[in-house]
Design an enzyme around this catalytic site. Structure first.
Site, PDB file in Angstrom:
ATOM      1  N   ASP A 150       5.568   0.381   3.494  1.00 28.50           N
ATOM      2  CA  ASP A 150       5.789  -0.838   4.262  1.00 28.50           C
ATOM      3  C   ASP A 150       5.612  -2.045   3.343  1.00 28.50           C
ATOM      4  O   ASP A 150       5.535  -1.915   2.127  1.00 28.50           O
ATOM      5  CB  ASP A 150       4.842  -0.903   5.467  1.00 28.50           C
ATOM      6  N   ASP A 207       0.802  -1.223   0.000  1.00 29.76           N
ATOM      7  CA  ASP A 207       0.000   0.000   0.000  1.00 29.76           C
ATOM      8  C   ASP A 207       0.832   1.270   0.000  1.00 29.76           C
ATOM      9  O   ASP A 207       0.449   2.283  -0.572  1.00 29.76           O
ATOM     10  CB  ASP A 207      -0.941   0.026   1.207  1.00 29.76           C
ATOM     11  N   GLU A 228       5.746   9.726   3.149  1.00 29.27           N
ATOM     12  CA  GLU A 228       5.407   8.385   2.667  1.00 29.27           C
ATOM     13  C   GLU A 228       4.478   8.453   1.454  1.00 29.27           C
ATOM     14  O   GLU A 228       3.449   9.133   1.483  1.00 29.27           O
ATOM     15  CB  GLU A 228       4.745   7.558   3.765  1.00 29.27           C
ATOM     16  N   TYR A 277      -5.705   1.043   8.829  1.00 32.35           N
ATOM     17  CA  TYR A 277      -6.804   1.311   7.897  1.00 32.35           C
ATOM     18  C   TYR A 277      -8.125   0.970   8.570  1.00 32.35           C
ATOM     19  O   TYR A 277      -8.912   0.169   8.082  1.00 32.35           O
ATOM     20  CB  TYR A 277      -6.607   0.532   6.589  1.00 32.35           C
TER      21      TYR A 277
END
Length: 491
Positions: free
Chosen positions: A80, A77, A471, A230
């Site tokens: 990571d 995603d 990120e 999430y």
């Protein structure tokens, strides 16, 4: 100054800001190419022979083995090495919508965009292969184990736990988004690969039936695995409407139209109409459904157009709205992390709605002013230009685009030496020295758009530990693909 005059002054001042552009302009075609290339850097599984980002290698080839299924493939995603099903499905939906609305503007990049969609749907088909038994796999990887390490995906030795939803542990949100992604992609491949398209649509139908029958939030069923990463804060109701809207568009079956009309109030279609992203689909639902109203084919959906118009008016600069604000430099700003996800998603809706309005020869009345299609395009373009470098810092927030861009993004694969450069295994904690290093990332993740400024001062720390700003995520880039496609052909 009177309130109306103050509004007009603020609106005109921001409009002047929106109309400003750099003398040289931007190479939207180059940015489009790079925005799609980014997805190759996020691939999990066995990489194909035509992989263009060559510093990435195969990873997580045995995902799903502990559960007796093949869950290799799909996308990581963000920075990571987890495969979170909820944002991956939303990413796939938005890549598909980008192709559906803007494929004629994609030119030579259409083929790469289709590959990006299919990489997502191939995985989602694996994740839903046991839907006949009432099971959907929604995540691979233990987030606490993963986030405790700074490892290349090729070196992963963290827990690859498989998480699922079923009738006793529902997840209407993630299942609904998965159904939406499969349905939207079925439109993308309808004429290009009819058998694949049919498979996608049939699977979408089955997954939606499961989501609607077993109602509940996956955050309740899998709280430790998905929260706070999430966590579905907004509830699962919007994903059911969102899925039904895409199934209606993909299948033209009356049952989905009736479902939408019947459940509009029950599933709160009019709630938080200014939000759109992996968690909240309300603005997207209203814009998507409104196209039919504007085409004069669906008066029974008129209330969705009213909601869409309300969303449009709330985004206009100069209107004091608590949900949509602008930084001094002109960037859409929402509280919380990874602000660029809001920028690209909301800008996509502005552009899509402007095209629907143009075809219908309509405008949106907003008090003393009107939101014309041209104004909405300017608003969306201003946001894209900010990302590409027209901002107070004069830097691009897309890695590899422009003379100045983020060098130390929060991304494991990018920040650690590639396998080619460092063949030996780099362990869980051994990667920490690269995480804290002041040096630029050795592997350029071309096309990655980072979270960007997270406050209203337009500031940005180019530093890995500031993950909310540095990120990148797949769901930042997915709507941007559509935006860049349009502007590459019309600017």
């Amino acid at each position: 100054m009177a309130p109306n005059a103050l509004f007009l002054f603020s609106f005109l001042a921001m409009l002047l800001l929106l109309l400003r552009s750099t003398a040289a302009g931007h190479n939207y075609r180059d940015a489009l190419r790079k925005s799609i290339l980014f997805f190759e850097g996020q691939r999990s599984g066995k990489l194909p022979a035509d992989q263009r980002l060559r510093w990435r290698h195969d990873s997580a080839l045995h995902d799903g083995a502990t559960a007796g299924v093949d869950l290799s493939g799909g996308y990581y995603d963000a920075g990571d090495n987890i495969k979170f099903g909820f944002p991956m499905a939303f990413t796939t939906t938005m890549l598909s919508w980008s192709v559906i609305d803007f494929e004629k503007s994609m030119g030579a990049e259409l083929g790469n965009a289709l590959k990006a969609v299919r990489w997502g749907t191939d995985y989602l088909l694996k994740a839903t292969a046991k839907i006949g038994s009432g099971v959907v796999f929604v995540q691979v990887g233990d987030p606490y184990s993963d986030h405790n390490c700074w490892e290349r995906p090729e070196d992963m030795d963290t827990l690859r736990t498989v998480f699922k939803i079923d009738g006793s542990h529902p997840g209407s949100d993630v299942a609904g988004e998965t159904a939406a992604a499969l349905a939207a992609a079925s439109i993308v491949f309808r004429s290009r690969d009819p058998s694949y398209s049919t498979m996608l649509l049939n699977r979408a139908v089955a997954v939606f039936q499961f989501a609607d029958k077993h109602r509940g939030a996956y955050s309740n069923s899998l709280h430790r695995a998905v929260c706070p990463f999430y966590c579905d804060v907004n509830g699962y109701q919007d994903e059911l409407l969102w899925a039904a809207a895409w199934l209606h568009k993909a299948s033209r079956r009356r049952q989905y139209r009736e479902y939408i009309v019947r459940n509009e109030v029950v599933l709160r279609a009019g709630d938080t109409i200014n939000e759109f992203g992996w968690d909240n689909k309300h603005a997207g639902i209203n814009v998507l459904i409104s196209k039919e109203v504007l085409m004069g084919r669906a008066d029974y959906f008129a209330s969705f157009k009213q909601n869409a118009d309300g969303f449009i008016c709330s985004t206009l600069p100069g209107i004091s709205h608590p949900q949509v604000q602008y930084s001094p430099g002109g960037l859409i700003f929402k509280a919380g992390g990874s602000n660029m996800q809001h920028v690209t998603s909301l800008s996509f809706l502005l552009l899509a709605y402007s095209n629907y309005l143009s075809h219908a020869n309509k405008v949106v009345p907003c008090g003393e002013t009107s939101a014309t299609p041209a104004l909405l395009k300017h608003l969306a373009k201003r946001q894209v230009d900010y990302i590409l470098g027209d901002n107070p810092l004069g830097m691009s927030y897309m890695v590899g685009y422009g003379a100045r861009y983020p060098q130390r993004i929060h991304h494991r694969a990018s920040s650690l030496p590639s396998v080619a450069a460092h063949p030996a295994h780099i362990g869980c904690k051994a990667g920490s020295r690269y995480y804290f290093s002041p040096n630029p990332n050795p592997n350029v993740l071309v096309g990655a758009v980072v979270g960007g400024p997270t406050n209203n001062t337009d500031s940005f720390p180019d530093s890995r530990p500031f993950f909310q700003q540095s990120e990148p995520t797949t769901y930042i880039n997915a709507p941007l693909v559509g935006l860049l496609s349009f502007f590459s052909a019309h600017c």
